[in-house]
Design a protein around this motif. Structure first.
Motif, PDB file in Angstrom:
ATOM      1  N   GLY A 199       0.796  -1.224   0.000  1.00  0.00           N
ATOM      2  CA  GLY A 199       0.000   0.000   0.000  1.00  0.00           C
ATOM      3  C   GLY A 199       0.827   1.273   0.000  1.00  0.00           C
ATOM      4  N   VAL A 200       1.935   1.264   0.685  1.00  0.00           N
ATOM      5  CA  VAL A 200       2.791   2.441   0.753  1.00  0.00           C
ATOM      6  C   VAL A 200       3.310   2.814  -0.632  1.00  0.00           C
ATOM      7  N   PHE A 201       3.541   1.798  -1.448  1.00  0.00           N
ATOM      8  CA  PHE A 201       4.118   2.039  -2.763  1.00  0.00           C
ATOM      9  C   PHE A 201       3.077   2.380  -3.832  1.00  0.00           C
ATOM     10  N   VAL A 202       1.852   1.902  -3.684  1.00  0.00           N
ATOM     11  CA  VAL A 202       0.866   2.093  -4.749  1.00  0.00           C
ATOM     12  C   VAL A 202      -0.242   3.078  -4.407  1.00  0.00           C
ATOM     13  N   SER A 203      -0.491   3.320  -3.131  1.00  0.00           N
ATOM     14  CA  SER A 203      -1.635   4.157  -2.752  1.00  0.00           C
ATOM     15  C   SER A 203      -1.473   5.611  -3.191  1.00  0.00           C
ATOM     16  N   TRP A 204      -0.277   6.037  -3.446  1.00  0.00           N
ATOM     17  CA  TRP A 204      -0.060   7.420  -3.875  1.00  0.00           C
ATOM     18  C   TRP A 204      -0.303   7.619  -5.373  1.00  0.00           C
ATOM     19  N   LEU A 205      -0.451   6.515  -6.110  1.00  0.00           N
ATOM     20  CA  LEU A 205      -0.678   6.632  -7.551  1.00  0.00           C
ATOM     21  C   LEU A 205      -1.981   7.377  -7.825  1.00  0.00           C
ATOM     22  N   PRO A 206      -1.987   8.235  -8.836  1.00  0.00           N
ATOM     23  CA  PRO A 206      -3.226   8.948  -9.169  1.00  0.00           C
ATOM     24  C   PRO A 206      -4.332   7.967  -9.560  1.00  0.00           C
ATOM     25  N   LEU A 207      -5.518   8.224  -9.083  1.00  0.00           N
ATOM     26  CA  LEU A 207      -6.713   7.431  -9.367  1.00  0.00           C
ATOM     27  C   LEU A 207      -6.609   5.981  -8.885  1.00  0.00           C
ATOM     28  N   TYR A 208      -5.763   5.735  -7.907  1.00  0.00           N
ATOM     29  CA  TYR A 208      -5.600   4.376  -7.389  1.00  0.00           C
ATOM     30  C   TYR A 208      -6.910   3.853  -6.800  1.00  0.00           C
ATOM     31  N   ASP A 209      -7.554   4.664  -5.968  1.00  0.00           N
ATOM     32  CA  ASP A 209      -8.806   4.231  -5.343  1.00  0.00           C
ATOM     33  C   ASP A 209      -9.888   3.962  -6.382  1.00  0.00           C
ATOM     34  N   GLU A 210      -9.953   4.795  -7.396  1.00  0.00           N
ATOM     35  CA  GLU A 210     -10.944   4.613  -8.445  1.00  0.00           C
ATOM     36  C   GLU A 210     -10.655   3.344  -9.263  1.00  0.00           C
ATOM     37  N   ALA A 211      -9.371   3.103  -9.546  1.00  0.00           N
ATOM     38  CA  ALA A 211      -8.993   1.894 -10.287  1.00  0.00           C
ATOM     39  C   ALA A 211      -9.312   0.646  -9.473  1.00  0.00           C
ATOM     40  N   LYS A 212      -9.090   0.712  -8.187  1.00  0.00           N
ATOM     41  CA  LYS A 212      -9.404  -0.416  -7.321  1.00  0.00           C
ATOM     42  C   LYS A 212     -10.910  -0.678  -7.313  1.00  0.00           C
ATOM     43  N   LEU A 213     -11.695   0.384  -7.243  1.00  0.00           N
ATOM     44  CA  LEU A 213     -13.150   0.261  -7.279  1.00  0.00           C
ATOM     45  C   LEU A 213     -13.605  -0.385  -8.587  1.00  0.00           C
ATOM     46  N   ILE A 214     -13.065   0.059  -9.695  1.00  0.00           N
ATOM     47  CA  ILE A 214     -13.431  -0.518 -11.000  1.00  0.00           C
ATOM     48  C   ILE A 214     -13.024  -1.985 -11.053  1.00  0.00           C
ATOM     49  N   PHE A 215     -11.850  -2.316 -10.538  1.00  0.00           N
ATOM     50  CA  PHE A 215     -11.381  -3.699 -10.538  1.00  0.00           C
ATOM     51  C   PHE A 215     -12.297  -4.596  -9.706  1.00  0.00           C
ATOM     52  N   VAL A 216     -12.712  -4.109  -8.548  1.00  0.00           N
ATOM     53  CA  VAL A 216     -13.589  -4.900  -7.675  1.00  0.00           C
ATOM     54  C   VAL A 216     -14.941  -5.123  -8.348  1.00  0.00           C
ATOM     55  N   ILE A 217     -15.454  -4.103  -8.995  1.00  0.00           N
ATOM     56  CA  ILE A 217     -16.722  -4.266  -9.725  1.00  0.00           C
ATOM     57  C   ILE A 217     -16.527  -5.246 -10.879  1.00  0.00           C
ATOM     58  N   TYR A 218     -15.406  -5.161 -11.568  1.00  0.00           N
ATOM     59  CA  TYR A 218     -15.098  -6.099 -12.659  1.00  0.00           C
ATOM     60  C   TYR A 218     -15.112  -7.537 -12.148  1.00  0.00           C
ATOM     61  N   LEU A 219     -14.638  -7.751 -10.928  1.00  0.00           N
ATOM     62  CA  LEU A 219     -14.577  -9.109 -10.392  1.00  0.00           C
ATOM     63  C   LEU A 219     -15.962  -9.740 -10.268  1.00  0.00           C
ATOM     64  N   TRP A 220     -16.964  -8.985  -9.823  1.00  0.00           N
ATOM     65  CA  TRP A 220     -18.274  -9.589  -9.563  1.00  0.00           C
ATOM     66  C   TRP A 220     -19.342  -9.273 -10.600  1.00  0.00           C
ATOM     67  N   HIS A 221     -19.128  -8.300 -11.459  1.00  0.00           N
ATOM     68  CA  HIS A 221     -20.183  -7.878 -12.377  1.00  0.00           C
ATOM     69  C   HIS A 221     -20.660  -9.058 -13.233  1.00  0.00           C
ATOM     70  N   PRO A 222     -21.979  -9.230 -13.362  1.00  0.00           N
ATOM     71  CA  PRO A 222     -22.532 -10.374 -14.110  1.00  0.00           C
ATOM     72  C   PRO A 222     -22.071 -10.465 -15.572  1.00  0.00           C
TER      73      PRO A 222
END
Length: 165
Positions: A58-81
């Motif tokens: 987390g220390v190395f990647v959390s500072w990346l721009p739009l990291y939280d948004e990319a994580k949100l999209i990835f999580v939705i990608y995992l479960w989306h029908p």
């Protein structure tokens, strides 16, 4: 862009609450669908792995721009029908690695379990011994105080009798 608070709320809703509810529905149906249960197990395995990796890196990647948004999209990608990304990622990446190293992982887990158990037993014995020693130390202190108070009573009584004379 969304901000940490808003991203956290969306991630909680889309990454945990909705999947947990869908998993609940899959488990609690009168005739649970095996495929749905397997899908949600894969999702939770991947989410757990993502969470552990994020804690470690987390220390190395959390500072990346739009990291939280990319994580949100990835999580939705995992479960989306429509995408069911959990099936693809699990079968393509995670399963082959785990199958290849399963025996090594099991051996390491058993070693860690045994060491942890030995550590717990050893420290429990030390704790019990020290607790017992402290208990008897306190008991001796209390009995010494009670004996001193008992010895002081007759002296105080005789001193008050002498004052009256």
């Amino acid at each position: 862009m969304l901000g940490a608070l808003l991203s956290g709320i969306f991630l909680s809703a889309c990454g945990y609450l909705y999947p947990a509810y869908e998993c609940f529905k899959a488990v609690e149906k009168n005739a649970p669908n095996k495929e749905a249960l397997i899908f949600w197990c894969r999702y939770w395995i991947l989410l757990a792995l993502l969470t552990v990796c994020e804690r470690l890196l987390g220390v190395f990647v959390s500072w990346l721009p739009l990291y939280d948004e990319a994580k949100l999209i990835f999580v939705i990608y995992l479960w989306h029908p429509k995408t069911k990304g959990a099936v693809y990622i699990y079968n393509t990446f995670l399963r082959p690695v785990l199958m290849k190293h399963e025996k090594e992982i099991d051996r390491k887990l058993m070693e860690v379990w045994c060491r942890g158990k030995d550590f717990a037993v050893q420290n429990a014995q030390k704790f019990a011994y020290q607790g017992q020693a402290k208990f008897f130390e306190i008991l001796q202190f209390v009995t010494a105080q009670a004996a001193a108070a008992q010895a002081a009573k007759p002296q105080a009584a005789s001193a008050s009798v002498e004052k009256e004379k």
